[in-house]
Design an enzyme around this catalytic site. Structure first.
Site, PDB file in Angstrom:
ATOM      1  N   LYS A  21       0.757  -1.339   0.006  1.00 25.91           N
ATOM      2  CA  LYS A  21      -0.094   0.031   0.054  1.00 25.91           C
ATOM      3  C   LYS A  21       0.872   1.257   0.141  1.00 25.91           C
ATOM      4  CE  LYS A  21      -2.456  -0.757   3.578  1.00 25.91           C
ATOM      5  NZ  LYS A  21      -1.923  -2.113   4.195  1.00 25.91           N
ATOM      6  N   ARG A  96     -10.172   1.229   8.399  1.00 27.12           N
ATOM      7  CA  ARG A  96      -9.734  -0.358   8.813  1.00 27.12           C
ATOM      8  C   ARG A  96     -10.954  -1.004   9.600  1.00 27.12           C
ATOM      9  NH1 ARG A  96      -3.749   0.663   8.483  1.00 27.12           N
ATOM     10  NH2 ARG A  96      -2.622  -1.215   9.282  1.00 27.12           N
ATOM     11  N   ARG A 135      11.402  -6.478   5.484  1.00 26.31           N
ATOM     12  CA  ARG A 135      11.229  -5.194   5.200  1.00 26.31           C
ATOM     13  C   ARG A 135      12.098  -4.309   6.294  1.00 26.31           C
ATOM     14  NH1 ARG A 135       5.297  -2.276   5.203  1.00 26.31           N
ATOM     15  NH2 ARG A 135       5.348  -2.690   7.421  1.00 26.31           N
ATOM     16  N   ARG A 168      10.926  -2.108  11.394  1.00 26.57           N
ATOM     17  CA  ARG A 168       9.763  -1.384  12.049  1.00 26.57           C
ATOM     18  C   ARG A 168       9.442  -2.582  13.247  1.00 26.57           C
ATOM     19  NH1 ARG A 168       4.806   0.196   8.441  1.00 26.57           N
ATOM     20  NH2 ARG A 168       3.667  -1.000  10.005  1.00 26.57           N
ATOM     21  N   ARG A 179      -1.098  -8.740  13.343  1.00 25.39           N
ATOM     22  CA  ARG A 179      -1.750  -7.513  12.223  1.00 25.39           C
ATOM     23  C   ARG A 179      -2.641  -8.188  11.350  1.00 25.39           C
ATOM     24  NH1 ARG A 179       3.704  -5.439  10.536  1.00 25.39           N
ATOM     25  NH2 ARG A 179       2.484  -3.775   9.480  1.00 25.39           N
TER      26      ARG A 179
HETATM   27  P1  AMP Z   1       0.260   0.430   8.937  1.00 25.45           P
HETATM   28  O1  AMP Z   1       1.733   1.439   8.892  1.00 25.45           O
HETATM   29  O2  AMP Z   1      -0.716   0.933   8.115  1.00 25.45           O
HETATM   30  O3  AMP Z   1       0.699  -0.738   9.034  1.00 25.45           O
HETATM   31  O4  AMP Z   1      -0.245   0.785  10.368  1.00 25.45           O
HETATM   32  C1  AMP Z   1       0.757   0.579  11.503  1.00 25.45           C
HETATM   33  C2  AMP Z   1      -0.401   0.243  12.941  1.00 25.45           C
HETATM   34  O5  AMP Z   1      -0.883   1.554  12.975  1.00 25.45           O
HETATM   35  C3  AMP Z   1      -1.318  -0.810  12.849  1.00 25.45           C
HETATM   36  O6  AMP Z   1      -1.010  -2.059  13.103  1.00 25.45           O
HETATM   37  C4  AMP Z   1      -2.294  -0.142  13.821  1.00 25.45           C
HETATM   38  O7  AMP Z   1      -1.712  -0.444  15.148  1.00 25.45           O
HETATM   39  C5  AMP Z   1      -2.227   1.346  13.706  1.00 25.45           C
HETATM   40  N1  AMP Z   1      -3.185   1.952  12.519  1.00 25.45           N
HETATM   41  C6  AMP Z   1      -2.821   2.260  11.407  1.00 25.45           C
HETATM   42  N2  AMP Z   1      -4.066   2.667  10.841  1.00 25.45           N
HETATM   43  C7  AMP Z   1      -4.843   2.705  11.557  1.00 25.45           C
HETATM   44  C8  AMP Z   1      -6.206   2.667  11.515  1.00 25.45           C
HETATM   45  N3  AMP Z   1      -6.940   3.004  10.593  1.00 25.45           N
HETATM   46  N4  AMP Z   1      -7.012   2.104  12.563  1.00 25.45           N
HETATM   47  C9  AMP Z   1      -6.565   1.517  13.686  1.00 25.45           C
HETATM   48  N5  AMP Z   1      -5.192   1.262  13.671  1.00 25.45           N
HETATM   49  C10 AMP Z   1      -4.476   1.885  12.788  1.00 25.45           C
END
Ligand code: AMP
Length: 227
Positions: A21, A96, A135, A168, A179
């Site tokens: 993404k 989400r 990653r 990360r 996740r």
């Molecule tokens: P990402 O970088 O999109 O993989 O997001 C990393 C982490 O941020 C996720 O595993 C969640 O803990 C939190 N997070 C990001 N976007 C959301 C969202 N829309 N709703 C809830 N938690 C989020």
């Protein structure tokens, strides 16, 4: 498209962690001049700064769970009210949950706006595991690398800004499992919702980033032609 300036698209990118993404969002927003709105990036920045939101969510993000809808909803409402989002945006990692999709509908309705497309990128889970465990990212500029498929010119150093590359904290095996579970249980139901509205574009996320971008551009007229 009715009275819009600039790129004008309002897009959502759906997909499990690790489907690409962030990579596709960077390419799309660069080509058509949209605001790239990543809730993950916004939350990581808040954690780094130690802001009240950051302190509230740090442990949740580290466990790979979803942050409460009201917290991420406030972050999103503030971000979409900034000037650069007025002419179009791409949402990366939001909504989400069903509640977040409802909130997005309300935020758009308040602005008299609608979504143009929801892009769902799909990659089989074993490949996601391989991608996420390998990653690496630059905490300074956000560029993403991979220990086998996208290595920097100098080991451990960002090609773009010279920053230090790291893993990360949520890209470890147990957290990746959590996740993916959160995605399956809370986010995947959004696919059917957007399918019903006719907005959904499903894209195979396997292959090189430019191949995946080609599939997205083929489904959204106007996206590939402004490079
Ligand atoms: P990402 O970088 O999109 O993989 O997001 C990393 C982490 O941020 C996720 O595993 C969640 O803990 C939190 N997070 C990001 N976007 C959301 C969202 N829309 N709703 C809830 N938690 C989020």
């Amino acid at each position: 498209m009715g009275g819009r300036r600039g790129g004008g698209f309002r897009l959502v990118l759906l997909g499990a962690p690790g489907v690409g993404k962030g990579t596709q969002a960077a390419e799309i927003t660069k080509r058509v001049g949209l605001a790239h709105v990543s809730t993950g990036d916004l939350l990581r920045a808040a954690i780094r700064e130690g802001s009240p939101v950051g302190r509230k969510v740090a442990a949740i993000v580290d466990r790979g769970e979803l942050v409460p809808d009201d917290v991420v909803g406030d972050v999103m409402a503030e971000r979409l009210s900034r000037a650069d989002a007025a002419d179009g945006f791409l949402l990366d990692g939001f909504p989400r949950t069903i509640a977040q999709a409802d909130l997005l509908d309300r935020l758009l309705a308040e602005r008299g706006q609608t979504l143009d497309r929801v892009i769902s990128i799909e990659v089989p889970e074993p490949e996601i595991f391989d991608r996420l465990t390998g990653r690496r990212w630059c905490a300074r500029c956000g560029a993403v690398y991979h220990v086998r498929y996208g290595r920097p010119r100098v080991e451990g150093v960002c090609d773009r800004c010279g920053g230090e590359l790291r893993q990360r904290s949520d890209d470890t095996e147990g957290v990746i499992r959590e996740r993916l579970r959160a995605y399956r249980e809370q986010t995947a139901p959004l696919i059917a919702r957007y399918q019903k509205t006719g907005l959904l574009l499903t894209v195979d996320g396997r292959g090189r980033p430019d191949e995946v971008f080609g599939r997205i551009a083929a489904g959204i007229p106007g996206l590939g032609s402004r490079a």
